[in-house]
Motif scaffolding. Structure first.
Motif, short mmCIF file in Angstrom:
data_model
loop_
_atom_site.label_atom_id
_atom_site.label_comp_id
_atom_site.label_asym_id
_atom_site.label_seq_id
_atom_site.Cartn_x
_atom_site.Cartn_y
_atom_site.Cartn_z
N LEU A 104 22.49 98.56 -34.86
CA LEU A 104 23.84 98.71 -34.28
C LEU A 104 24.33 97.36 -33.76
N LEU A 105 25.52 96.98 -34.21
CA LEU A 105 26.04 95.65 -33.93
C LEU A 105 27.46 95.76 -33.40
N CYS A 106 27.73 95.08 -32.29
CA CYS A 106 29.09 95.07 -31.72
C CYS A 106 29.30 93.77 -30.96
N LYS A 107 29.84 92.78 -31.65
CA LYS A 107 30.23 91.50 -31.06
C LYS A 107 29.04 90.65 -30.63
N GLU A 108 27.82 90.97 -31.12
CA GLU A 108 26.68 90.11 -30.84
C GLU A 108 26.58 89.00 -31.89
N ASP A 109 25.67 88.06 -31.66
CA ASP A 109 25.49 86.92 -32.55
C ASP A 109 24.98 87.40 -33.91
N PRO A 110 25.79 87.31 -34.98
CA PRO A 110 25.35 87.83 -36.28
C PRO A 110 24.37 86.90 -36.99
N ASP A 111 24.40 85.61 -36.66
CA ASP A 111 23.52 84.67 -37.36
C ASP A 111 22.05 84.90 -37.00
N ALA A 112 21.78 85.09 -35.70
CA ALA A 112 20.40 85.38 -35.28
C ALA A 112 19.93 86.70 -35.87
N LEU A 113 20.81 87.68 -35.90
CA LEU A 113 20.45 88.98 -36.47
C LEU A 113 20.17 88.85 -37.96
N ALA A 114 21.00 88.10 -38.69
CA ALA A 114 20.80 87.95 -40.12
C ALA A 114 19.46 87.28 -40.42
N ALA A 115 19.09 86.28 -39.63
CA ALA A 115 17.79 85.62 -39.84
C ALA A 115 16.64 86.60 -39.62
N TYR A 116 16.74 87.42 -38.57
CA TYR A 116 15.69 88.41 -38.30
C TYR A 116 15.61 89.44 -39.43
N LEU A 117 16.76 89.92 -39.89
CA LEU A 117 16.76 90.96 -40.92
C LEU A 117 16.21 90.44 -42.24
N ARG A 118 16.48 89.17 -42.57
CA ARG A 118 15.89 88.61 -43.78
C ARG A 118 14.38 88.58 -43.66
N ASP A 119 13.89 88.17 -42.51
CA ASP A 119 12.44 88.13 -42.28
C ASP A 119 11.86 89.54 -42.30
N LEU A 120 12.54 90.49 -41.67
CA LEU A 120 12.06 91.87 -41.63
C LEU A 120 12.00 92.47 -43.03
N GLY A 121 13.05 92.23 -43.83
CA GLY A 121 13.05 92.75 -45.19
C GLY A 121 11.88 92.25 -46.00
N ALA A 122 11.55 90.95 -45.85
CA ALA A 122 10.41 90.39 -46.58
C ALA A 122 9.10 91.00 -46.10
N ARG A 123 8.99 91.23 -44.81
CA ARG A 123 7.76 91.81 -44.27
C ARG A 123 7.59 93.28 -44.70
N LEU A 124 8.68 94.02 -44.72
CA LEU A 124 8.60 95.41 -45.17
C LEU A 124 8.10 95.47 -46.62
N GLN A 125 8.54 94.52 -47.42
CA GLN A 125 8.10 94.49 -48.81
C GLN A 125 6.61 94.15 -48.91
N ARG A 126 6.17 93.18 -48.09
CA ARG A 126 4.75 92.77 -48.15
C ARG A 126 3.83 93.87 -47.66
N CYS A 127 4.27 94.67 -46.67
CA CYS A 127 3.37 95.71 -46.15
C CYS A 127 3.58 97.06 -46.84
N GLY A 128 4.36 97.08 -47.92
CA GLY A 128 4.48 98.27 -48.72
C GLY A 128 5.41 99.33 -48.18
#
Length: 526
Positions: A104-128
């Motif tokens: 859920l996002l409302c006027k928070e920093d989108p750049d920090a969130l985007a960096a985290y989500l890219r990392d999270l997506g890669a980790r979800l793939q690695r852990c199946g």
């Protein structure tokens, strides 16, 4: 920002979760009653002259005594209750269900969130977990410039399929409404939803464990994960993070033990069974106008209460590993958020008599209300005793209150030192605990004045809005209202015959030093 298991595991925190302990609920009630009776009885015996004001003061003190005693009882249970480790997901286990990760996002920093989500997506793939999960970014951001920045930050993630991004043009129902809209549009394709705020951080390992826990417990509707704080940018942020690292694990174990299936929900870092939540998502619109009427601001407590009303378990997994959030980095930012929470919790007064709620759910709602009423009650008691309107002949009740307030910190220290395996680590823990005790004691009177102002603002009918960008036309210099309150209390005590100036010094001195303390705490962290 790269996410690592080390970052999200506070030092000394065990990886195990904790199941409720039999009899812990009875122990909590007995301990709370005993401590509250002790404080209230000592105060009653110390009153040298009874009057209507003295009777009113005794009733108010009894309410606050019950509240602080509940915190002490929870900490004692966390220290003493037998721990039963909750098994993690087996190494080769894969989910048979589908989980939507809703951010859920409302006027928070989108750049920090985007960096985290890219990392999270890669980790979800690695852990199946990539086939069993999908990430949705649900935005309520408004304003042309903010929207443009947010869409630019998410563009690459959308293009490569890491996230599905949706921004609502009309923010009907705020965050609960955003989730409800997603449920109606896409919830049928998933079994569970993991709720994250824009500043939430959760590791793949912790997500995997939460999915395993809710899959293997078919009557569980919601599991709330404990939360650490991510590294701070200010000294005030460091103070909050240090307090969480030192005390949250022990306090969370105690709360998980005595609440059992009747836990609470904190709005994010929690996994929810969609079939259970559909009915709980139908939140009432409170009668009347804001601040008491209108949409519920603190919706999470009500959603948990509705889940329990429908027979689903609401559980707390207090382990801090792999689950974190950001915190306000300045006192002013903390107060703005706390002001919204104050209004939301006071709205729960209208929900206490809602039909069908579990008694423990009503207790959670009442406790949230008292957590904000406590500040003006303490301040009123201080004024009554400092002025001599309620004459008190002994310092014993104040010593007992201080001891009960200190008890959760002592329980946390004992538990942490017991886990530390070397003398050096014990010394580090003791030093950090001492620093936190000193700083939190200095900040507490400032918080009391600010929370009192928040309660008075709500009672006077002022609506705080929701993440409003509007600033007041005039703001006093930082720390001036608190130092003025300290001067007023000191003057009142000095001209009265109650002899209260000495025992009020721990309250007066931090208030007088508020302008300096605010600047010191808001300074960048070392």
């Amino acid at each position: 920002m790269a996410l690592s298991e080390h970052l999200l595991r506070p030092a000394g925190t065990p990886a195990a979760s904790w199941l409720p302990s039999p009899g812990a609920g009875t122990a909590f009630a007995a301990l709370t009653l005993a401590l509250a009776t002790l404080i209230t009885g000592a105060f009653a015996l110390s009153i040298s002259h009874w009057s209507p004001l003295a009777i009113a003061a005794l009733a108010l003190l009894a309410l606050n005594a019950a509240w602080v005693s509940g915190g002490a009882a929870t900490a004692l249970i966390g220290l003493l209750a037998p721990a039963r480790p909750m098994p993690s997901a087996p190494d080769h286990w894969t989910p048979s269900s589908r989980t939507a990760i809703l951010v859920l996002l409302c006027k928070e920093d989108p750049d920090a969130l985007a960096a985290y989500l890219r990392d999270l997506g890669a980790r979800l793939q690695r852990c199946g977990l990539d086939r069993a999960t999908a990430i949705f970014v649900l935005s309520d951001t408004s304003g042309e410039a903010l929207v443009a920045r947010e869409e630019a930050a998410m563009r690459a993630l959308i293009a490569d399929g890491t996230v599905t991004y949706r921004r609502r043009a009309l923010n009907t129902g705020r965050k609960p409404g955003n989730i409800a809209d997603w449920l109606d549009a896409q919830g049928a394709g998933f079994d569970h939803m993991l709720i994250l705020d824009a500043d939430s951080r959760m590791s793949c390992t912790r997500i995997r464990r939460l999915i395993h826990q809710i899959e293997t417990r078919p009557r569980t509707g919601l599991i709330q994960a404990g939360m650490a704080l991510i590294p701070a940018q200010s000294r005030f942020g460091q103070l909050q993070r240090n307090a969480v690292r030192l005390m949250s694990a022990n306090f969370g174990r105690g709360m998980a033990a005595w609440t059992g299936r009747n836990g609470n929900y904190w709005g994010h870092n929690a996994i929810i069974r969609i079939a259970a939540f559909r009915n709980a998502a139908r939140l009432p619109h409170l009668p009347g106008r804001a601040p008491f009427g209108g949409p519920l601001l603190s919706h999470d407590f009500i959603e948990a209460a509705f889940l329990r009303r429908d027979g689903w378990s609401v559980e707390l997994d207090p382990d801090l590993t792999g689950s974190a959030e950001d915190a306000p980095q300045t006192l002013d930012a903390f107060h703005r958020r706390d002001r919204r929470w104050c209004q939301g919790n006071l709205q729960h007064l209208l929900m206490l008599t809602a039909p069908g709620l579990h008694p423990v759910s009503r207790f959670h709602l009442a406790s949230g209300v008292v957590s904000y009423l406590a500040a003006p009650i303490w301040l009123l008691l201080v004024i009554l005793m400092a002025s001599g309107a309620v004459p008190v002949s002994s310092a014993l009740p104040f010593a007992l209150i201080a001891a009960v307030l200190l008890l959760p910190k002592l329980c946390a220290l004992v538990g942490r030192i017991a886990r530390d395996r070397t003398a050096r680590r014990r010394w580090i823990s003791l030093r950090a605990w001492t620093a936190e005790l000193i700083l939190s004691s200095l900040v507490a009177p400032i918080m009391m004045i600010r929370q009192t102002g928040s309660v008075l603002s709500v009672v006077s009918g002022r609506d705080c809005g929701w993440k409003s960008a509007r600033a007041p036309r005039w703001q006093p210099p930082r720390g001036l209202p608190e130092s003025s309150a300290g001067l007023a209390i000191a003057a009142l005590a000095s001209v009265s015959e109650a002899g209260a100036t000495l025992w009020l010094l721990p309250l007066i001195l931090p208030l007088l030093a508020a302008p300096l303390l605010v600047r010191l705490l808001d300074a960048p962290a070392r």
